[in-house]
Design a protein around this motif. Sequence first.
Motif, short mmCIF file in Angstrom:
data_model
loop_
_atom_site.label_atom_id
_atom_site.label_comp_id
_atom_site.label_asym_id
_atom_site.label_seq_id
_atom_site.Cartn_x
_atom_site.Cartn_y
_atom_site.Cartn_z
N ARG A 91 0.83 -1.20 0.00
CA ARG A 91 0.00 0.00 0.00
C ARG A 91 0.86 1.25 0.00
N ARG A 93 3.82 1.49 -1.34
CA ARG A 93 4.39 1.61 -2.70
C ARG A 93 3.35 2.16 -3.68
N ILE A 94 2.11 1.73 -3.54
CA ILE A 94 1.05 2.25 -4.40
C ILE A 94 0.87 3.75 -4.19
N THR A 95 0.95 4.18 -2.95
CA THR A 95 0.82 5.61 -2.65
C THR A 95 1.95 6.39 -3.31
N GLU A 96 3.17 5.85 -3.28
CA GLU A 96 4.30 6.51 -3.92
C GLU A 96 4.10 6.63 -5.42
N LEU A 97 3.63 5.54 -6.05
CA LEU A 97 3.45 5.55 -7.51
C LEU A 97 2.33 6.49 -7.92
N GLU A 98 1.26 6.54 -7.12
CA GLU A 98 0.16 7.44 -7.45
C GLU A 98 0.56 8.90 -7.33
N ALA A 99 1.56 9.17 -6.51
CA ALA A 99 2.01 10.56 -6.35
C ALA A 99 2.87 11.02 -7.51
N THR A 101 3.94 11.96 -11.32
CA THR A 101 3.26 12.52 -12.50
C THR A 101 3.88 11.88 -13.74
N TYR A 117 -0.22 8.93 -22.74
CA TYR A 117 -0.38 8.22 -21.48
C TYR A 117 -1.86 7.97 -21.19
N GLY A 118 -2.16 6.76 -20.74
CA GLY A 118 -3.53 6.39 -20.43
C GLY A 118 -4.31 5.85 -21.60
#
Length: 243
Positions: A91, A93-99, A101, A117-118
Amino acid sequence: MSAPMSEQRLAEILARAEAATPGPWCADEWEIYQGTEYVPGVSAWIGETCRGTSTPEQDRADASFVAAARTDVPELAAAVQLLAAEVAGLRARITELEALTPAPIQTCRTCGTGYDYGKPCSVCEFKKRMAAALAEDPHDSPLASTLVSPWQQAVAGLNALVDADVIFHVEPDGHISAPFSDEHIEWDLQARRWVLTHDDEDESAPALVEAPHSAPPVRDLRPGADAARRMLANRDTTGGTDV
Protein backbone atom coordinates in the motif's frame (compact mmCIF):
# COMPACT_ATOMS: atom_id res chain seq x y z
CA MET A 1 -15.14 -12.88 8.57
CA SER A 2 -15.45 -10.32 5.76
CA ALA A 3 -13.44 -7.46 7.29
CA PRO A 4 -9.66 -7.75 7.73
CA MET A 5 -8.48 -8.59 11.22
CA SER A 6 -7.53 -5.46 13.13
CA GLU A 7 -4.31 -5.13 15.05
CA GLN A 8 -6.27 -4.92 18.30
CA ARG A 9 -8.13 -8.17 17.60
CA LEU A 10 -4.87 -9.93 16.76
CA ALA A 11 -3.26 -8.61 19.94
CA GLU A 12 -6.13 -9.98 22.04
CA ILE A 13 -5.74 -13.44 20.51
CA LEU A 14 -2.01 -13.45 21.13
CA ALA A 15 -2.52 -12.31 24.72
CA ARG A 16 -4.82 -15.25 25.46
CA ALA A 17 -2.34 -17.63 23.88
CA GLU A 18 0.49 -16.26 25.99
CA ALA A 19 -1.56 -16.49 29.20
CA ALA A 20 -2.53 -20.14 28.67
CA THR A 21 -0.47 -23.06 30.01
CA PRO A 22 2.60 -23.41 27.81
CA GLY A 23 2.25 -25.91 24.99
CA PRO A 24 2.32 -28.16 23.27
CA TRP A 25 -0.78 -30.00 24.42
CA CYS A 26 -1.95 -33.49 23.63
CA ALA A 27 -5.21 -35.44 24.01
CA ASP A 28 -5.85 -38.85 25.51
CA GLU A 29 -9.39 -39.82 24.63
CA TRP A 30 -11.35 -36.75 25.74
CA GLU A 31 -8.84 -35.48 28.29
CA ILE A 32 -6.19 -32.85 27.51
CA TYR A 33 -2.67 -32.89 28.95
CA GLN A 34 0.47 -30.83 28.65
CA GLY A 35 3.17 -32.30 26.39
CA THR A 36 3.43 -33.87 22.96
CA GLU A 37 2.29 -37.28 24.21
CA TYR A 38 0.33 -38.37 27.29
CA VAL A 39 2.45 -40.10 29.94
CA PRO A 40 0.40 -41.47 32.85
CA GLY A 41 1.39 -39.96 36.15
CA VAL A 42 3.74 -37.46 34.46
CA SER A 43 1.75 -35.28 32.03
CA ALA A 44 -0.01 -32.28 33.62
CA TRP A 45 -3.77 -32.40 33.23
CA ILE A 46 -5.30 -29.41 31.42
CA GLY A 47 -8.97 -30.34 31.15
CA GLU A 48 -11.44 -32.58 29.42
CA THR A 49 -14.24 -32.43 26.85
CA CYS A 50 -16.44 -35.21 28.21
CA ARG A 51 -19.87 -33.62 28.48
CA GLY A 52 -22.08 -36.67 28.87
CA THR A 53 -24.48 -35.34 26.26
CA SER A 54 -22.41 -36.22 23.15
CA THR A 55 -20.81 -39.33 21.74
CA PRO A 56 -17.34 -40.45 22.80
CA GLU A 57 -16.15 -39.85 19.21
CA GLN A 58 -17.26 -36.23 19.36
CA ASP A 59 -15.61 -35.74 22.74
CA ARG A 60 -12.32 -37.09 21.34
CA ALA A 61 -12.54 -34.76 18.29
CA ASP A 62 -13.15 -31.76 20.53
CA ALA A 63 -10.24 -32.66 22.77
CA SER A 64 -7.93 -33.08 19.78
CA PHE A 65 -8.98 -29.66 18.43
CA VAL A 66 -8.42 -27.90 21.78
CA ALA A 67 -5.03 -29.54 22.27
CA ALA A 68 -3.85 -28.60 18.76
CA ALA A 69 -5.14 -25.03 19.12
CA ARG A 70 -2.44 -24.36 21.72
CA THR A 71 0.20 -24.33 18.94
CA ASP A 72 -2.04 -23.65 15.92
CA VAL A 73 -3.22 -20.27 17.20
CA PRO A 74 0.27 -18.74 17.68
CA GLU A 75 1.37 -20.04 14.27
CA LEU A 76 -1.67 -18.61 12.53
CA ALA A 77 -1.23 -15.29 14.33
CA ALA A 78 2.38 -15.08 13.16
CA ALA A 79 1.26 -15.74 9.56
CA VAL A 80 -1.35 -12.99 9.82
CA GLN A 81 1.28 -10.55 11.10
CA LEU A 82 3.60 -11.39 8.21
CA LEU A 83 0.87 -10.91 5.60
CA ALA A 84 -0.25 -7.67 7.23
CA ALA A 85 3.30 -6.31 6.99
CA GLU A 86 3.48 -7.24 3.27
CA VAL A 87 0.13 -5.58 2.58
CA ALA A 88 1.25 -2.43 4.37
CA GLY A 89 4.42 -2.31 2.26
CA LEU A 90 2.44 -2.73 -0.97
CA ARG A 91 0.00 0.00 0.00
CA ALA A 92 2.88 2.36 0.73
CA ARG A 93 4.39 1.61 -2.70
CA ILE A 94 1.05 2.25 -4.40
CA THR A 95 0.82 5.61 -2.65
CA GLU A 96 4.30 6.51 -3.92
CA LEU A 97 3.45 5.55 -7.51
CA GLU A 98 0.16 7.44 -7.45
CA ALA A 99 2.01 10.56 -6.35
CA LEU A 100 4.24 10.45 -9.43
CA THR A 101 3.26 12.52 -12.50
CA PRO A 102 3.74 10.34 -15.60
CA ALA A 103 5.12 11.79 -18.81
CA PRO A 104 2.35 12.71 -21.28
CA ILE A 105 4.05 10.67 -24.02
CA GLN A 106 4.98 7.09 -23.17
CA THR A 107 7.11 4.67 -25.18
CA CYS A 108 5.44 1.42 -26.19
CA ARG A 109 7.44 -1.56 -24.93
CA THR A 110 6.24 -3.65 -27.88
CA CYS A 111 6.92 -1.51 -30.94
CA GLY A 112 8.83 1.44 -29.49
CA THR A 113 6.34 4.02 -30.77
CA GLY A 114 5.29 6.96 -28.62
CA TYR A 115 1.70 7.09 -27.42
CA ASP A 116 -0.43 9.23 -25.13
CA TYR A 117 -0.38 8.22 -21.48
CA GLY A 118 -3.53 6.39 -20.43
CA LYS A 119 -4.37 5.32 -23.98
CA PRO A 120 -3.40 2.19 -25.93
CA CYS A 121 -0.58 2.34 -28.47
CA SER A 122 -2.21 3.33 -31.78
CA VAL A 123 0.37 1.45 -33.87
CA CYS A 124 -0.09 -1.81 -31.98
CA GLU A 125 -3.88 -1.41 -32.09
CA PHE A 126 -3.76 -0.84 -35.85
CA LYS A 127 -1.61 -3.91 -36.44
CA LYS A 128 -3.88 -5.98 -34.21
CA ARG A 129 -7.00 -4.92 -36.11
CA MET A 130 -5.32 -5.49 -39.47
CA ALA A 131 -4.26 -8.99 -38.46
CA ALA A 132 -7.75 -9.78 -37.17
CA ALA A 133 -9.41 -8.56 -40.38
CA LEU A 134 -6.96 -10.50 -42.53
CA ALA A 135 -7.52 -13.65 -40.47
CA GLU A 136 -11.25 -13.48 -41.25
CA ASP A 137 -10.65 -13.39 -45.02
CA PRO A 138 -6.96 -13.98 -45.78
CA HIS A 139 -7.34 -14.31 -49.58
CA ASP A 140 -9.93 -11.80 -50.75
CA SER A 141 -9.39 -9.13 -48.14
CA PRO A 142 -8.00 -5.84 -49.57
CA LEU A 143 -5.94 -5.64 -46.42
CA ALA A 144 -3.73 -8.47 -47.68
CA SER A 145 -1.85 -6.18 -50.04
CA THR A 146 -1.13 -3.65 -47.30
CA LEU A 147 0.80 -6.26 -45.33
CA VAL A 148 3.10 -7.05 -48.30
CA SER A 149 5.82 -4.74 -49.58
CA PRO A 150 5.62 -3.40 -53.18
CA TRP A 151 8.69 -5.46 -54.10
CA GLN A 152 7.00 -8.62 -52.89
CA GLN A 153 3.94 -7.77 -54.96
CA ALA A 154 6.12 -7.27 -58.05
CA VAL A 155 7.78 -10.63 -57.47
CA ALA A 156 4.37 -12.24 -57.08
CA GLY A 157 3.35 -10.82 -60.47
CA LEU A 158 6.39 -12.28 -62.23
CA ASN A 159 5.90 -15.59 -60.48
CA ALA A 160 2.31 -15.62 -61.78
CA LEU A 161 3.76 -15.75 -65.32
CA VAL A 162 6.13 -18.52 -64.28
CA ASP A 163 3.30 -20.53 -62.72
CA ALA A 164 1.34 -20.17 -65.98
CA ASP A 165 4.32 -21.63 -67.94
CA VAL A 166 4.72 -18.38 -69.88
CA ILE A 167 8.18 -18.05 -71.47
CA PHE A 168 9.14 -14.38 -71.25
CA HIS A 169 12.19 -12.15 -71.20
CA VAL A 170 12.96 -8.69 -69.81
CA GLU A 171 14.65 -6.21 -72.14
CA PRO A 172 17.10 -3.51 -70.97
CA ASP A 173 14.36 -0.85 -71.01
CA GLY A 174 12.16 -2.99 -68.77
CA HIS A 175 9.93 -4.20 -71.60
CA ILE A 176 8.55 -7.65 -70.70
CA SER A 177 7.36 -9.81 -73.58
CA ALA A 178 6.87 -13.43 -74.61
CA PRO A 179 7.94 -14.93 -77.95
CA PHE A 180 4.56 -16.45 -78.76
CA SER A 181 2.19 -13.89 -77.27
CA ASP A 182 0.77 -10.56 -78.48
CA GLU A 183 0.69 -9.26 -74.90
CA HIS A 184 3.60 -7.41 -73.32
CA ILE A 185 4.29 -4.92 -70.55
CA GLU A 186 5.73 -1.49 -71.36
CA TRP A 187 6.26 1.87 -69.67
CA ASP A 188 3.67 4.57 -70.43
CA LEU A 189 5.43 7.93 -70.33
CA GLN A 190 2.26 10.03 -70.03
CA ALA A 191 0.60 7.90 -67.37
CA ARG A 192 3.94 7.10 -65.75
CA ARG A 193 2.70 3.60 -65.20
CA TRP A 194 3.55 0.15 -66.44
CA VAL A 195 0.78 -0.95 -68.80
CA LEU A 196 -0.28 -4.16 -70.51
CA THR A 197 -0.37 -3.69 -74.30
CA HIS A 198 -1.29 -5.86 -77.31
CA ASP A 199 0.19 -5.96 -80.77
CA ASP A 200 -3.20 -4.95 -82.30
CA GLU A 201 -3.25 -1.67 -80.32
CA ASP A 202 -0.68 0.14 -82.47
CA GLU A 203 -3.02 3.00 -83.36
CA SER A 204 -3.75 3.87 -79.74
CA ALA A 205 -0.45 2.76 -78.29
CA PRO A 206 0.78 4.85 -75.38
CA ALA A 207 3.89 6.99 -75.56
CA LEU A 208 6.62 4.56 -74.58
CA VAL A 209 10.15 5.49 -73.63
CA GLU A 210 13.00 3.84 -71.89
CA ALA A 211 12.04 3.21 -68.28
CA PRO A 212 14.13 4.92 -65.63
CA HIS A 213 16.73 2.86 -63.82
CA SER A 214 16.52 0.14 -66.42
CA ALA A 215 17.95 -3.21 -65.48
CA PRO A 216 20.06 -5.56 -67.65
CA PRO A 217 18.20 -8.26 -69.57
CA VAL A 218 17.10 -11.26 -67.56
CA ARG A 219 17.74 -14.55 -69.30
CA ASP A 220 15.01 -17.17 -69.19
CA LEU A 221 16.65 -20.47 -68.25
CA ARG A 222 13.60 -22.69 -68.60
CA PRO A 223 13.60 -25.51 -71.20
CA GLY A 224 12.71 -24.23 -74.65
CA ALA A 225 13.52 -20.61 -73.89
CA ASP A 226 16.74 -20.53 -75.97
CA ALA A 227 15.03 -22.17 -78.94
CA ALA A 228 12.20 -19.64 -78.74
CA ARG A 229 14.67 -16.76 -78.77
CA ARG A 230 16.48 -18.18 -81.80
CA MET A 231 13.19 -18.51 -83.66
CA LEU A 232 12.33 -14.92 -82.78
CA ALA A 233 15.70 -13.63 -83.96
CA ASN A 234 15.48 -15.61 -87.21
CA ARG A 235 11.96 -14.28 -87.85
CA ASP A 236 13.15 -10.69 -87.41
CA THR A 237 16.07 -11.12 -89.84
CA THR A 238 14.46 -13.32 -92.49
CA GLY A 239 11.00 -11.83 -92.61
CA GLY A 240 9.27 -14.41 -90.46
CA THR A 241 10.71 -17.62 -91.89
CA ASP A 242 11.26 -20.23 -89.18
CA VAL A 243 14.32 -22.48 -89.37
